[in-house]
Design a protein around this motif. Structure first.
Motif, short mmCIF file in Angstrom:
data_model
loop_
_atom_site.label_atom_id
_atom_site.label_comp_id
_atom_site.label_asym_id
_atom_site.label_seq_id
_atom_site.Cartn_x
_atom_site.Cartn_y
_atom_site.Cartn_z
N ALA A 225 0.66 -1.30 0.37
CA ALA A 225 -0.12 0.08 0.13
C ALA A 225 0.72 1.38 -0.26
O ALA A 225 0.85 2.15 -0.95
CB ALA A 225 -1.15 0.26 1.15
N HIS A 226 1.68 1.04 0.94
CA HIS A 226 2.75 2.00 1.21
C HIS A 226 3.69 2.34 -0.33
O HIS A 226 3.61 3.87 -0.84
CB HIS A 226 3.97 1.82 2.08
N ALA A 227 3.49 1.67 -1.17
CA ALA A 227 4.15 1.44 -2.77
C ALA A 227 3.10 2.45 -3.46
O ALA A 227 3.51 3.23 -4.23
CB ALA A 227 5.03 0.39 -2.85
N ILE A 228 1.94 2.25 -3.33
CA ILE A 228 0.98 2.15 -4.53
C ILE A 228 0.31 3.97 -4.15
O ILE A 228 0.85 5.09 -5.11
CB ILE A 228 -0.55 1.81 -4.44
N PHE A 229 1.01 4.30 -2.86
CA PHE A 229 0.22 6.14 -2.43
C PHE A 229 1.99 6.45 -2.80
O PHE A 229 1.58 6.95 -2.70
CB PHE A 229 0.61 6.05 -0.87
N MET A 230 3.11 6.14 -3.11
CA MET A 230 4.24 6.65 -3.15
C MET A 230 4.10 7.23 -5.46
O MET A 230 4.46 8.12 -5.56
CB MET A 230 5.42 5.90 -2.96
N ARG A 231 3.25 6.64 -5.85
CA ARG A 231 3.07 6.29 -7.00
C ARG A 231 2.26 7.67 -7.72
O ARG A 231 1.33 8.47 -7.35
CB ARG A 231 2.50 5.28 -7.81
N PRO A 232 2.69 8.20 -8.48
CA PRO A 232 1.68 10.05 -9.04
C PRO A 232 0.32 8.68 -9.77
O PRO A 232 0.20 8.25 -10.00
CB PRO A 232 3.03 9.99 -10.36
N SER A 233 -0.98 9.72 -8.20
CA SER A 233 -1.73 9.50 -8.95
C SER A 233 -2.24 9.63 -10.05
O SER A 233 -3.21 9.17 -10.39
CB SER A 233 -2.87 10.11 -8.20
N ARG A 234 -2.02 10.57 -10.92
CA ARG A 234 -1.76 10.68 -12.28
C ARG A 234 -1.92 9.68 -13.37
O ARG A 234 -2.20 9.48 -14.74
CB ARG A 234 -2.09 12.17 -13.13
N GLU A 235 -0.77 8.62 -13.07
CA GLU A 235 -1.22 7.57 -13.97
C GLU A 235 -0.37 6.63 -13.79
O GLU A 235 -0.51 5.31 -13.75
CB GLU A 235 0.97 7.93 -13.57
N ALA A 236 -1.19 5.97 -11.76
CA ALA A 236 -1.37 5.05 -11.47
C ALA A 236 -2.79 4.53 -11.09
O ALA A 236 -3.12 5.12 -9.69
CB ALA A 236 -0.49 4.90 -10.26
N SER A 237 -3.86 4.37 -11.69
CA SER A 237 -4.62 4.58 -11.19
C SER A 237 -5.53 3.40 -12.45
O SER A 237 -5.09 3.19 -13.24
CB SER A 237 -6.02 6.04 -11.49
N GLY A 238 -6.86 2.86 -11.56
CA GLY A 238 -7.84 1.75 -11.88
C GLY A 238 -7.40 0.45 -12.19
O GLY A 238 -7.39 -0.36 -12.90
N ASN A 239 -5.78 0.38 -11.23
CA ASN A 239 -5.56 -1.34 -11.16
C ASN A 239 -5.78 -2.26 -10.56
O ASN A 239 -6.27 -1.56 -9.19
CB ASN A 239 -4.08 -0.98 -10.54
N PHE A 240 -5.88 -3.55 -10.29
CA PHE A 240 -6.21 -4.54 -8.91
C PHE A 240 -4.78 -5.10 -9.19
O PHE A 240 -4.51 -6.10 -9.38
CB PHE A 240 -7.04 -5.18 -9.76
#
Length: 288
Positions: A225-240
């Motif tokens: 989860a922490h790794a996901i939160f570090m990703r740019p929100s405009r580039e990492a969405s809609g993923n399972f």
């Protein structure tokens, strides 16, 4: 890369995976609201919102424990309002609260059916809805649903159709909201474990100590989860996302730290698509 100064709103975070995510963020110096129903110690379940808050503070974060039933719109609105009042906004919403009962159609009481749908599907929708106006103001906003990939195979429905419907409802929130809020730059993703996780649900409902011994600790979900939160929100969405795959992408190759006492293969979690096991070089036994 850090969550220092960021504010997380976590539903049902008084124990298990939700608490692990909270503590990982707290070690960065984050602010965390724990919105859950457990104010008094439970004889079979560890943790309350107050003990969770104490652990968050000890880990280096700031905590706001809020007694909140996410089935109640007014209570969610109040919890979100108190969070914004105390911390100045919301950067991350984690929909962790969930109800489970793995029973067939004839064995599922409608009261329990309603509970699962009210907490899982409706609760995720409601908490997200209340947080989104504040997430729109954040610099790197994320919604993370602890929900599985939408693998529409009958095997995931046939033994517990009511639970699967409720859990997949959370996943459909990911699918729909990720597209709906693209322009606002809000990342909406799901995260699910490839293995079973040693939580109270596993120990009390899903196999007890035997399955717990074949499970990883909640820390793997927290690190993912922490790794996901570090990703740019405009580039990492809609993923399972699947926890192990997230961490492998971050360069992690040794996962023994998450199950140091395991003596044999770990148990694969349900809802994990067959192709995930096929593409992951993991010593996990797919039992579904």
């Amino acid at each position: 890369m850090s969550l220092k100064g960021k504010t997380l709103f976590i539903s049902g975070g008084s124990r298990g995976i939700g608490l692990a995510i909270a503590l990982r963020a707290a070690r960065d110096g984050a602010n965390v609201t724990i919105a859950a129903k457990t104010a008094e110690p439970h004889p079979k379940l560890p943790g309350t919102i107050y003990s969770a808050a104490e652990e968050i503070e000890q880990a280096g974060g700031k905590a706001l424990p809020v007694l909140c039933d996410i089935r109640e719109e007014a209570q969610v609105a109040e919890a979100v309002g108190r969070t914004v009042e105390k911390f100045g906004g919301i950067d991350i919403c984690v929909n962790n609260a969930s109800a489970i009962q793995l029973t067939g159609t004839l064995e599922t009481d409608m009261k329990r059916y309603d509970l699962m749908h009210q907490i899982n599907t409706r609760g995720t929708f409601l908490v997200s809805k209340m947080c989104i106006p504040h997430l729109k103001l954040a610099k790197n906003p994320h919604i993370l649903n602890l929900a599985p990939p939408l693998d529409m195979k009958a095997k995931w429905f046939k033994n517990h159709v009511a639970y699967t419907m409720a859990k997949f409802g959370m996943s459909m929130c990911t699918l729909g909201m990720s597209a709906e809020f693209t322009r606002d730059g809000i990342a909406v993703n799901s995260l699910w474990p490839i293995s079973t996780i040693d939580t109270a649900a596993v120990r009390n409902l899903l196999g007890g100590a035997t399955v717990a011994a074949m499970s990883r600790s909640p820390d793997i979900m927290a690190d993912a989860a922490h790794a996901i939160f570090m990703r740019p929100s405009r580039e990492a969405s809609g993923n399972f996302y699947i926890d192990e795959e997230v961490l492998r992408a971050e360069g992690v190759s040794d996962f023994s730290v998450y199950a140091p006492d395991a003596t044999g293969p770990l148990a694969g979690d349900f809802f994990v698509p067959d192709e995930v096991f096929a593409r992951t070089d993991s010593k996990i036994r797919n039992i579904y």
